[in-house]
Design a protein around this motif. Structure first.
Motif, PDB file in Angstrom:
ATOM      1  N   LYS A  54       0.903  -1.266  -0.067  1.00  0.00           N
ATOM      2  CA  LYS A  54       0.017   0.146   0.063  1.00  0.00           C
ATOM      3  C   LYS A  54       0.895   1.186  -0.041  1.00  0.00           C
ATOM      4  O   LYS A  54       1.617   1.373   0.863  1.00  0.00           O
ATOM      5  CB  LYS A  54      -0.952  -0.031   1.294  1.00  0.00           C
ATOM      6  N   SER A  89       5.419   6.755   0.193  1.00  0.00           N
ATOM      7  CA  SER A  89       5.321   6.132   1.641  1.00  0.00           C
ATOM      8  C   SER A  89       4.831   4.702   1.315  1.00  0.00           C
ATOM      9  O   SER A  89       3.508   4.561   0.729  1.00  0.00           O
ATOM     10  CB  SER A  89       4.680   6.960   2.502  1.00  0.00           C
ATOM     11  N   GLU A  91       3.586   0.765   2.797  1.00  0.00           N
ATOM     12  CA  GLU A  91       3.442  -0.110   3.596  1.00  0.00           C
ATOM     13  C   GLU A  91       3.313  -1.712   3.004  1.00  0.00           C
ATOM     14  O   GLU A  91       2.196  -1.757   2.302  1.00  0.00           O
ATOM     15  CB  GLU A  91       2.055   0.085   4.599  1.00  0.00           C
ATOM     16  N   GLU A  92       4.081  -2.298   3.406  1.00  0.00           N
ATOM     17  CA  GLU A  92       4.175  -3.741   2.943  1.00  0.00           C
ATOM     18  C   GLU A  92       3.822  -4.826   4.051  1.00  0.00           C
ATOM     19  O   GLU A  92       4.402  -4.816   5.068  1.00  0.00           O
ATOM     20  CB  GLU A  92       5.693  -4.143   2.117  1.00  0.00           C
ATOM     21  N   LYS A  93       2.863  -5.571   3.511  1.00  0.00           N
ATOM     22  CA  LYS A  93       2.342  -6.736   4.532  1.00  0.00           C
ATOM     23  C   LYS A  93       2.436  -8.005   3.921  1.00  0.00           C
ATOM     24  O   LYS A  93       2.093  -8.216   2.806  1.00  0.00           O
ATOM     25  CB  LYS A  93       0.939  -6.606   4.859  1.00  0.00           C
ATOM     26  N   THR A  98       5.177  -6.672   8.887  1.00  0.00           N
ATOM     27  CA  THR A  98       4.796  -5.508   8.199  1.00  0.00           C
ATOM     28  C   THR A  98       5.992  -4.653   8.137  1.00  0.00           C
ATOM     29  O   THR A  98       6.662  -4.331   9.133  1.00  0.00           O
ATOM     30  CB  THR A  98       3.750  -4.720   9.343  1.00  0.00           C
ATOM     31  N   ARG A  99       6.210  -3.817   6.934  1.00  0.00           N
ATOM     32  CA  ARG A  99       7.077  -3.167   6.749  1.00  0.00           C
ATOM     33  C   ARG A  99       6.492  -1.578   6.202  1.00  0.00           C
ATOM     34  O   ARG A  99       5.663  -1.550   5.540  1.00  0.00           O
ATOM     35  CB  ARG A  99       8.270  -3.343   5.676  1.00  0.00           C
ATOM     36  N   GLU A 100       6.993  -0.588   7.247  1.00  0.00           N
ATOM     37  CA  GLU A 100       6.386   0.683   6.650  1.00  0.00           C
ATOM     38  C   GLU A 100       7.752   1.481   6.804  1.00  0.00           C
ATOM     39  O   GLU A 100       8.502   1.601   7.574  1.00  0.00           O
ATOM     40  CB  GLU A 100       5.701   1.195   7.929  1.00  0.00           C
ATOM     41  N   SER A 144      10.576  -2.494  10.305  1.00  0.00           N
ATOM     42  CA  SER A 144      10.108  -3.825   9.851  1.00  0.00           C
ATOM     43  C   SER A 144       9.419  -4.226  11.355  1.00  0.00           C
ATOM     44  O   SER A 144      10.151  -4.389  12.390  1.00  0.00           O
ATOM     45  CB  SER A 144      10.967  -4.655   9.412  1.00  0.00           C
TER      46      SER A 144
END
Length: 247
Positions: A54, A89, A91-93, A98-100, A144
């Protein structure tokens, strides 16, 4: 870097050769770039847990020297060579990870477009065109987190005690250049509004929407971080707001 220097010298030669002709002028524009939010469902990822990426709004910058060629009173051509820094920016799930963070992608672009002159005194220029992009770098930096609340700590019971820290986090800084193509293409739509800054200085305001077509290495086995595959990520879209002057 050698390609960048060569391209810069090329446009410099063009500028000095043709800017003296009445139907050609040299322009310089600059301003911020804004990333367009998107959600990518990574259905082909090799991890479970409905993985997704995202993106949300972030601000970069661009500088674009260009040549403006007037074909007639109603149409013109723009050709440029500029530096673009797109920032996202992210956000990887992936399952319980979860990585932001922030993703920075820098590149050299060579846009070319056809303008249609509209309005009173042809003050508005509606442009349609495309560009080639030469990747310089791509970095992602952030935090992370691993949610361990679902981990099994005894025979069948997960850790649900509120006094237990169920989140493990660490900072990361990845070079993700291997997730992008070194040369890619895109299309764009732009609107220019001619303005006068003084009696001797003319310029314009710029609104430009860029859609990248093959910037990402989707369906490429090398576009991974560790064991996580990032297939089917949506191609980025960005918006440029700029101000330009005629030199």
């Amino acid at each position: 870097m050698k390609q960048t220097i060569l391209l810069t010298l090329t446009i410099f030669v063009f500028t000095n050769t043709y800017s003296q002709q009445e139907n050609i002028n040299f322009q310089l524009s600059f301003g911020p770039t804004f990333s367009v939010p998107k959600i990518s469902k990574l259905t082909d990822s090799n991890t479970y847990g409905n993985p997704q990426i995202k993106s949300s709004l972030n601000i970069g910058a661009f500088v674009l020297p260009s040549l403006h060629y007037s074909m007639n009173g109603n149409t013109s051509l723009d050709f440029g060579l500029g530096f673009y820094l797109d920032r996202f920016s992210i956000e990887e799930k992936n399952a319980n990870v979860t990585r932001e963070g922030n993703r920075n992608v820098s590149q050299i672009q060579t846009p070319i477009n056809l303008n249609f002159h509209l309005g009173k005194k042809n003050a508005y220029l509606l442009g349609i065109g495309g560009c080639a992009s030469f990747l310089l770098s791509a970095q992602e930096k952030g935090e992370s987190r691993i949610d361990s609340s679902g981990f099994i700590t005894d025979s069948e019971t997960p850790t649900n005690d509120p006094l237990v820290n169920n989140s493990i986090s660490q900072n990361y800084d990845y070079d993700i250049k291997n997730r992008y193509n070194s040369i890619s293409f895109g299309v764009f739509l732009q609107l220019k509004k001619s303005v006068s800054f003084s009696d001797k200085t003319k310029g314009f305001l710029l609104l430009k929407v860029n859609q990248y077509l093959n910037a990402l290495k989707n369906n490429d086995s090398e576009s991974t971080i560790g064991s996580i595959s990032f297939k089917n990520e949506k191609e980025p879209t960005s918006i440029n707001l700029g101000i330009g002057i005629e030199l």
